[in-house]
Design a protein around this motif. Structure first.
Motif, PDB file in Angstrom:
ATOM      1  N   VAL A 113     -10.583  14.856   4.323  1.00  0.00           N
ATOM      2  CA  VAL A 113      -9.329  14.132   4.123  1.00  0.00           C
ATOM      3  C   VAL A 113      -8.585  14.156   5.459  1.00  0.00           C
ATOM      4  O   VAL A 113      -8.272  15.227   5.982  1.00  0.00           O
ATOM      5  N   VAL A 114      -8.351  12.966   6.034  1.00  0.00           N
ATOM      6  CA  VAL A 114      -7.676  12.893   7.337  1.00  0.00           C
ATOM      7  C   VAL A 114      -6.398  12.065   7.291  1.00  0.00           C
ATOM      8  O   VAL A 114      -5.718  11.929   8.301  1.00  0.00           O
ATOM      9  N   GLY A 115      -6.078  11.509   6.111  1.00  0.00           N
ATOM     10  CA  GLY A 115      -4.870  10.706   6.038  1.00  0.00           C
ATOM     11  C   GLY A 115      -4.485  10.424   4.603  1.00  0.00           C
ATOM     12  O   GLY A 115      -5.243  10.713   3.669  1.00  0.00           O
ATOM     13  N   THR A 116      -3.275   9.860   4.455  1.00  0.00           N
ATOM     14  CA  THR A 116      -2.750   9.562   3.127  1.00  0.00           C
ATOM     15  C   THR A 116      -1.950   8.278   3.149  1.00  0.00           C
ATOM     16  O   THR A 116      -1.480   7.828   4.204  1.00  0.00           O
ATOM     17  N   ALA A 117      -1.760   7.733   1.962  1.00  0.00           N
ATOM     18  CA  ALA A 117      -0.872   6.594   1.750  1.00  0.00           C
ATOM     19  C   ALA A 117      -0.469   6.596   0.284  1.00  0.00           C
ATOM     20  O   ALA A 117      -1.227   7.065  -0.568  1.00  0.00           O
ATOM     21  N   SER A 118       0.725   6.081   0.009  1.00  0.00           N
ATOM     22  CA  SER A 118       1.188   5.986  -1.370  1.00  0.00           C
ATOM     23  C   SER A 118       1.921   4.674  -1.583  1.00  0.00           C
ATOM     24  O   SER A 118       2.440   4.074  -0.633  1.00  0.00           O
TER      25      SER A 118
ATOM     26  N   SER B 243      12.114  -1.859  -4.777  1.00  0.00           N
ATOM     27  CA  SER B 243      10.930  -1.207  -5.338  1.00  0.00           C
ATOM     28  C   SER B 243       9.816  -2.243  -5.446  1.00  0.00           C
ATOM     29  O   SER B 243      10.103  -3.424  -5.660  1.00  0.00           O
ATOM     30  N   PRO B 244       8.567  -1.782  -5.290  1.00  0.00           N
ATOM     31  CA  PRO B 244       8.043  -0.462  -4.923  1.00  0.00           C
ATOM     32  C   PRO B 244       7.965  -0.287  -3.405  1.00  0.00           C
ATOM     33  O   PRO B 244       8.180  -1.235  -2.658  1.00  0.00           O
ATOM     34  N   TRP B 245       7.623   0.930  -2.988  1.00  0.00           N
ATOM     35  CA  TRP B 245       7.631   1.317  -1.576  1.00  0.00           C
ATOM     36  C   TRP B 245       6.244   1.733  -1.091  1.00  0.00           C
ATOM     37  O   TRP B 245       5.546   2.494  -1.772  1.00  0.00           O
ATOM     38  N   LEU B 246       5.878   1.276   0.089  1.00  0.00           N
ATOM     39  CA  LEU B 246       4.746   1.836   0.818  1.00  0.00           C
ATOM     40  C   LEU B 246       5.268   3.110   1.462  1.00  0.00           C
ATOM     41  O   LEU B 246       6.301   3.081   2.135  1.00  0.00           O
ATOM     42  N   ALA B 247       4.577   4.225   1.254  1.00  0.00           N
ATOM     43  CA  ALA B 247       5.087   5.516   1.728  1.00  0.00           C
ATOM     44  C   ALA B 247       3.930   6.439   2.083  1.00  0.00           C
ATOM     45  O   ALA B 247       2.767   6.140   1.801  1.00  0.00           O
ATOM     46  N   ASN B 248       4.290   7.564   2.685  1.00  0.00           N
ATOM     47  CA  ASN B 248       3.318   8.624   2.979  1.00  0.00           C
ATOM     48  C   ASN B 248       2.157   8.157   3.847  1.00  0.00           C
ATOM     49  O   ASN B 248       1.038   8.666   3.729  1.00  0.00           O
ATOM     50  N   ILE B 249       2.422   7.184   4.735  1.00  0.00           N
ATOM     51  CA  ILE B 249       1.380   6.780   5.681  1.00  0.00           C
ATOM     52  C   ILE B 249       1.280   7.901   6.716  1.00  0.00           C
ATOM     53  O   ILE B 249       2.168   8.086   7.541  1.00  0.00           O
ATOM     54  N   TYR B 250       0.212   8.659   6.630  1.00  0.00           N
ATOM     55  CA  TYR B 250       0.069   9.855   7.456  1.00  0.00           C
ATOM     56  C   TYR B 250      -1.378   9.991   7.903  1.00  0.00           C
ATOM     57  O   TYR B 250      -2.301   9.802   7.108  1.00  0.00           O
ATOM     58  N   LEU B 251      -1.543  10.313   9.179  1.00  0.00           N
ATOM     59  CA  LEU B 251      -2.861  10.663   9.714  1.00  0.00           C
ATOM     60  C   LEU B 251      -2.778  12.054  10.330  1.00  0.00           C
ATOM     61  O   LEU B 251      -1.846  12.350  11.077  1.00  0.00           O
ATOM     62  N   ALA B 252      -3.764  12.872  10.024  1.00  0.00           N
ATOM     63  CA  ALA B 252      -3.858  14.181  10.664  1.00  0.00           C
ATOM     64  C   ALA B 252      -3.961  13.967  12.179  1.00  0.00           C
ATOM     65  O   ALA B 252      -4.574  12.990  12.628  1.00  0.00           O
ATOM     66  N   PRO B 253      -3.375  14.861  12.981  1.00  0.00           N
ATOM     67  CA  PRO B 253      -3.377  14.647  14.436  1.00  0.00           C
ATOM     68  C   PRO B 253      -4.757  14.337  15.020  1.00  0.00           C
ATOM     69  O   PRO B 253      -4.876  13.464  15.877  1.00  0.00           O
ATOM     70  N   ALA B 254      -5.810  14.979  14.536  1.00  0.00           N
ATOM     71  CA  ALA B 254      -7.157  14.748  15.088  1.00  0.00           C
ATOM     72  C   ALA B 254      -7.673  13.343  14.773  1.00  0.00           C
ATOM     73  O   ALA B 254      -8.605  12.870  15.415  1.00  0.00           O
ATOM     74  N   ALA B 255      -7.072  12.666  13.792  1.00  0.00           N
ATOM     75  CA  ALA B 255      -7.543  11.335  13.388  1.00  0.00           C
ATOM     76  C   ALA B 255      -6.753  10.207  14.051  1.00  0.00           C
ATOM     77  O   ALA B 255      -7.063   9.038  13.860  1.00  0.00           O
ATOM     78  N   ARG B 256      -5.748  10.563  14.821  1.00  0.00           N
ATOM     79  CA  ARG B 256      -4.889   9.536  15.419  1.00  0.00           C
ATOM     80  C   ARG B 256      -5.533   8.914  16.651  1.00  0.00           C
ATOM     81  O   ARG B 256      -6.407   9.488  17.276  1.00  0.00           O
ATOM     82  N   GLY B 257      -5.080   7.701  16.973  1.00  0.00           N
ATOM     83  CA  GLY B 257      -5.554   7.016  18.166  1.00  0.00           C
ATOM     84  C   GLY B 257      -6.922   6.385  18.025  1.00  0.00           C
ATOM     85  O   GLY B 257      -7.568   6.060  19.021  1.00  0.00           O
TER      86      GLY B 257
END
Length: 156
Positions: free
Chosen positions: A65-70, A83-97
């Motif tokens: 698991v290297v990232g998330t979205a909701s 409503s609704p919202w795109l949220a929790n767009i996250y990438l672990a630091p090693a997965a960025r770029g």
């Protein structure tokens, strides 16, 4: 990337909620001062659905698991009419770029269309240009928990 990324509903990987809650708390805790890391975990647990909002996904790469979205019904204490919202767009630091953020956003926008959602909102502290490349439009700026954020919308 040695493997193709995949987007999978978080409900298939609930054991990762503690780790993901820690990521999200470290990244956005200051925007939600009333919430603890445990609150972030319970918010994620509330998204273990399939086909109905709220939903969360995990971005998997090489079986990690290297990232998330909701997609959430609401994402701010203000703007409850949106409503609704795109949220929790996250990438672990090693997965960025590596272009994974673009892939992740595009995949979740496709999921939104498949769910029949015609409009989404998001807020971002510092990345409105990133979302504009996918057709997101700025709606307004406001100070949220002491931070200037841009609220954006997208419709298909």
């Amino acid at each position: 990337m040695s493997n193709k990324p995949t987007l999978t509903l978080l409900k298939h990987y609930p054991e990762h909620i503690p780790e993901i809650a820690k990521w999200h708390f470290q990244e956005w805790g200051e925007l939600f001062p009333e919430k603890s890391e445990a609150d972030f975990a319970s918010d994620l647990a509330a998204t273990l659905n399939d086909g109905t909002v709220p939903l969360s996904w995990v971005l998997m790469l090489d079986e990690q698991v290297v990232g998330t979205a909701s997609i959430l019904l609401d994402d701010m204490q203000t703007n409850r009419d949106l409503s609704p919202w795109l949220a929790n767009i996250y990438l672990a630091p090693a997965a960025r770029g590596k272009g994974l953020g673009k892939w992740l956003v595009q995949q979740v926008m496709l999921q939104a269309q498949q769910l029949g959602l015609t409009k989404l909102y998001l807020f971002t502290e510092d990345k409105p240009e990133f979302y504009q490349q996918f057709g997101w439009q700025p709606l307004k700026q406001e100070r949220y928990e002491g931070t200037l954020v841009t609220i954006m919308y997208w419709h298909n």
